[in-house]
Enzyme design. Sequence first.
Site, short mmCIF file in Angstrom:
data_model
loop_
_atom_site.label_atom_id
_atom_site.label_comp_id
_atom_site.label_asym_id
_atom_site.label_seq_id
_atom_site.Cartn_x
_atom_site.Cartn_y
_atom_site.Cartn_z
N ASP A 7 0.87 -1.19 0.00
CA ASP A 7 0.00 0.00 0.00
C ASP A 7 0.91 1.23 0.00
OD1 ASP A 7 -2.39 1.57 0.18
OD2 ASP A 7 -2.07 1.79 2.33
N CYS A 70 -4.38 -1.39 -2.21
CA CYS A 70 -4.50 0.05 -2.42
C CYS A 70 -5.31 0.24 -3.70
CB CYS A 70 -3.11 0.64 -2.57
SG CYS A 70 -3.10 2.41 -2.96
N ASN A 71 -6.47 0.83 -3.57
CA ASN A 71 -7.33 1.04 -4.74
C ASN A 71 -6.68 1.99 -5.73
OD1 ASN A 71 -10.40 0.07 -3.84
ND2 ASN A 71 -9.09 0.61 -2.13
N CYS A 180 -11.09 2.99 -0.55
CA CYS A 180 -9.69 3.31 -0.22
C CYS A 180 -9.41 2.62 1.10
CB CYS A 180 -9.51 4.82 -0.07
SG CYS A 180 -7.90 5.29 0.62
N1 DGL Z 1 -4.85 3.04 0.54
C1 DGL Z 1 -4.84 3.78 -0.70
C2 DGL Z 1 -6.11 3.43 -1.49
O1 DGL Z 1 -6.70 2.39 -1.21
C3 DGL Z 1 -4.60 5.20 -0.34
C4 DGL Z 1 -4.32 6.12 -1.43
C5 DGL Z 1 -3.36 7.24 -1.15
O2 DGL Z 1 -2.19 6.99 -0.86
O3 DGL Z 1 -3.81 8.39 -1.37
O4 DGL Z 1 -6.51 4.10 -2.41
#
Ligand code: DGL
Length: 251
Positions: A7, A70-71, A180
């Site tokens: 992530d 992480c999406n 997210c």
């Molecule tokens: N955990 C990431 C997601 O699922 C966070 C994104 C980020 O770093 O802004 O999108």
Amino acid sequence: MNIAIFDSGIGGITFLKEAYKALPGENFIYYADTDNVPYGTKSRDEVKKFVFQAVDFMSGLDTKILVIACNSATSAAINDLRKNFRFPILGMEPAVKPAVENSKDKRILVLATTLTINEEKLNNLITNIDKNNIVDRIAMDRLVMFAENFIFSGNEIEKYIAKALSILNTGRYGTIVLGCTHFIYYKEIIRKLIPGNIQIIDGNTGTLNNMINIMKKDNLINRQNGRIDFYSSGRMDKLKRINKLMNLLQS
Ligand code: DGL
């Protein structure tokens, strides 16, 4: 061999916790790209570059399967990653499909980062599934850095979420999709701020089930010593605060 979880920061710990509980004998690597978080407000190309750096690193750590927890990273890079690495790679995308299937005539709200919301991947998914136009989406980027700064409750967060929701008629929603992984830490605050008996879902359990199915099919399940190694942008990290995070998440 290791199950690698990636992530931009601590969002994927929410997946790690579920995965470790389901497969306590496996060895895990958790990689947080702490030098480059947040991803959600950056461009697709920039994020793709960061994700490739991280996955290159993890590919040298005896990785047998990788989960992009992480999406945002999934939206930006999953197709190219699969072309470049040999181990199975699972991504994470907002759980719009189960939400639509169980919508019971109420609307669905997807909360994600700007990158995920603007990317083709989510837009194609919604176009294919949302035949009755019941899915709305909004970005809540600031929650990512609240989480990275270990701010999990308090006025500032409630105000931020309430303001983001204030442009919507929240009474119309039956389901919130947390698109997210960082947002999962704020599930109960979000629930408190939306009237009625709202269902809040995320992609962790679906992704975990897919991962276990692939591991069974490819004969990748094995009992090792059940350890978890943490890396921050390529540096071994003790992440002392990890226990706090694990405890914060409901089991
Ligand atoms: N955990 C990431 C997601 O699922 C966070 C994104 C980020 O770093 O802004 O999108």
